[in-house]
Design an enzyme around this catalytic site. Sequence first.
Site, PDB file in Angstrom:
ATOM      1  N   ASP A  46     -24.255 -18.431  -3.849  1.00  0.00           N
ATOM      2  CA  ASP A  46     -24.782 -17.078  -3.965  1.00  0.00           C
ATOM      3  C   ASP A  46     -25.171 -16.977  -5.312  1.00  0.00           C
ATOM      4  O   ASP A  46     -24.495 -16.667  -6.311  1.00  0.00           O
ATOM      5  CB  ASP A  46     -23.595 -15.927  -3.449  1.00  0.00           C
ATOM      6  CG  ASP A  46     -24.370 -14.559  -3.336  1.00  0.00           C
ATOM      7  OD1 ASP A  46     -25.515 -14.251  -3.504  1.00  0.00           O
ATOM      8  OD2 ASP A  46     -23.479 -13.651  -3.168  1.00  0.00           O
ATOM      9  N   ASP A  90     -24.470  -7.153   0.080  1.00  0.00           N
ATOM     10  CA  ASP A  90     -23.590  -7.108  -1.151  1.00  0.00           C
ATOM     11  C   ASP A  90     -23.207  -5.513  -1.467  1.00  0.00           C
ATOM     12  O   ASP A  90     -23.906  -4.716  -1.824  1.00  0.00           O
ATOM     13  CB  ASP A  90     -24.892  -7.469  -2.172  1.00  0.00           C
ATOM     14  CG  ASP A  90     -25.039  -8.967  -2.182  1.00  0.00           C
ATOM     15  OD1 ASP A  90     -23.875  -9.731  -2.466  1.00  0.00           O
ATOM     16  OD2 ASP A  90     -26.199  -9.224  -2.122  1.00  0.00           O
ATOM     17  N   HIS A 124     -26.322 -11.060   5.089  1.00  0.00           N
ATOM     18  CA  HIS A 124     -25.391 -10.856   3.800  1.00  0.00           C
ATOM     19  C   HIS A 124     -25.518  -9.387   3.111  1.00  0.00           C
ATOM     20  O   HIS A 124     -26.523  -9.062   2.591  1.00  0.00           O
ATOM     21  CB  HIS A 124     -25.724 -11.847   2.660  1.00  0.00           C
ATOM     22  CG  HIS A 124     -24.646 -11.976   1.487  1.00  0.00           C
ATOM     23  ND1 HIS A 124     -23.518 -12.609   1.644  1.00  0.00           N
ATOM     24  CD2 HIS A 124     -24.816 -11.703   0.413  1.00  0.00           C
ATOM     25  CE1 HIS A 124     -22.812 -12.525   0.449  1.00  0.00           C
ATOM     26  NE2 HIS A 124     -23.748 -11.848  -0.469  1.00  0.00           N
ATOM     27  N   SER A 139     -29.910 -11.853   1.840  1.00  0.00           N
ATOM     28  CA  SER A 139     -28.993 -10.799   1.158  1.00  0.00           C
ATOM     29  C   SER A 139     -30.101  -9.553   1.259  1.00  0.00           C
ATOM     30  O   SER A 139     -30.936  -9.257   0.764  1.00  0.00           O
ATOM     31  CB  SER A 139     -28.892 -11.071  -0.316  1.00  0.00           C
ATOM     32  OG  SER A 139     -28.374  -9.942  -0.878  1.00  0.00           O
ATOM     33  N   MET A 185     -21.279  -3.105  -3.898  1.00  0.00           N
ATOM     34  CA  MET A 185     -21.127  -2.804  -5.296  1.00  0.00           C
ATOM     35  C   MET A 185     -20.602  -1.489  -5.678  1.00  0.00           C
ATOM     36  O   MET A 185     -21.251  -0.672  -4.788  1.00  0.00           O
ATOM     37  CB  MET A 185     -22.174  -3.248  -6.118  1.00  0.00           C
ATOM     38  CG  MET A 185     -22.961  -4.614  -5.712  1.00  0.00           C
ATOM     39  SD  MET A 185     -24.303  -5.066  -6.869  1.00  0.00           S
ATOM     40  CE  MET A 185     -24.783  -6.660  -6.148  1.00  0.00           C
TER      41      MET A 185
HETATM   42  C1  DX5 Z   1     -25.419 -10.944  -6.772  1.00  0.00           C
HETATM   43  C2  DX5 Z   1     -25.492 -10.898  -4.949  1.00  0.00           C
HETATM   44  C3  DX5 Z   1     -26.160 -11.876  -4.425  1.00  0.00           C
HETATM   45  C4  DX5 Z   1     -27.507 -11.371  -4.603  1.00  0.00           C
HETATM   46  C5  DX5 Z   1     -28.353 -12.616  -4.748  1.00  0.00           C
HETATM   47  O1  DX5 Z   1     -24.559 -10.126  -7.150  1.00  0.00           O
HETATM   48  O2  DX5 Z   1     -23.884 -11.088  -4.696  1.00  0.00           O
HETATM   49  O3  DX5 Z   1     -25.881 -11.923  -2.921  1.00  0.00           O
HETATM   50  O4  DX5 Z   1     -28.287 -10.759  -3.719  1.00  0.00           O
HETATM   51  O5  DX5 Z   1     -29.959 -12.352  -5.220  1.00  0.00           O
HETATM   52  P1  DX5 Z   1     -30.759 -13.743  -5.482  1.00  0.00           P
HETATM   53  O6  DX5 Z   1     -30.662 -14.692  -4.455  1.00  0.00           O
HETATM   54  O7  DX5 Z   1     -31.999 -12.912  -5.705  1.00  0.00           O
HETATM   55  O8  DX5 Z   1     -30.265 -14.488  -6.562  1.00  0.00           O
HETATM   56 ZN    ZN Z   2     -23.534 -11.607  -2.385  1.00  0.00          ZN
END
Ligand code: DX5
Ligand code: ZN
Length: 222
Positions: free
Chosen positions: A176, A36, A34, A9, A38
């Site tokens: 995730d 993310d 990946h 990610s 937001m």
């Molecule tokens: C959380 C995201 C994840 C995040 C995971 O909202 O969807 O993809 O990056 O991060 P780790 O692996 O650090 O929990």
């Molecule tokens: Zn994610």
Amino acid sequence: MSGPLIAPSLLSSDFGAFAEAARACQQAGAEFLHFDVMDGAFVPNITFGPGVVKALRPHSRACFDVHLMIERPERWIETFAEAGADIITVHAEACIHLQRVLAQIRAAGARAGLSLNPATPLDILDYVLDDLDLLLIMTVNPGFGGQSFIPAMLPKIAAARDRLSAAAHSVFLEVDGGIGGATAREVVRAGANVLVAGSSVFGHPGGLAAGVRALRVAAESD
Ligand code: DX5
Ligand code: ZN
């Protein structure tokens, strides 16, 4: 038996050096990248949009796995598909007309993913199974990297695996949040076959490649 696919990610990478991170992930052998996304509304954090997906497309041949943590994601499907997303995942909690949004993703030329927050039941799956290419079980509440894995998600992953086996086609089962050396093996045993990992790979003391390798070893250990 082949092991799980790894999806680093970018949320945990240096925001000033995404292209370098994308190249390093591919070099480390990660099959997915990946993203993310937001919006500061569906989750209490803001990251980046389709411009980053588009800018990174020339830097990686990995499967671009775009996780939309945004309200009313139907407004952005075509834009992300044109930017180069291979999989677009929306949250059930963010879609009033979920089946329509999943069909819209496929019509835009991407594979359709559905994500469920930790407290969202699996029941909804029964009604959209034919419209899905990927199911994402959130193993933390979305919004931030570096949170702890929620153990109650293990039976949920196993139950999801059972339900997916009823599908006429194969559906990825992705997890995730809080995935690292200690949890990878358990989620894979429960049935996950795509592991998203942020802090455990980008924060690995030996560097990203060592982090990806360690995750694979942990996931495949007996
Ligand atoms: C959380 C995201 C994840 C995040 C995971 O909202 O969807 O993809 O990056 O991060 P780790 O692996 O650090 O929990
Ligand atoms: Zn994610």
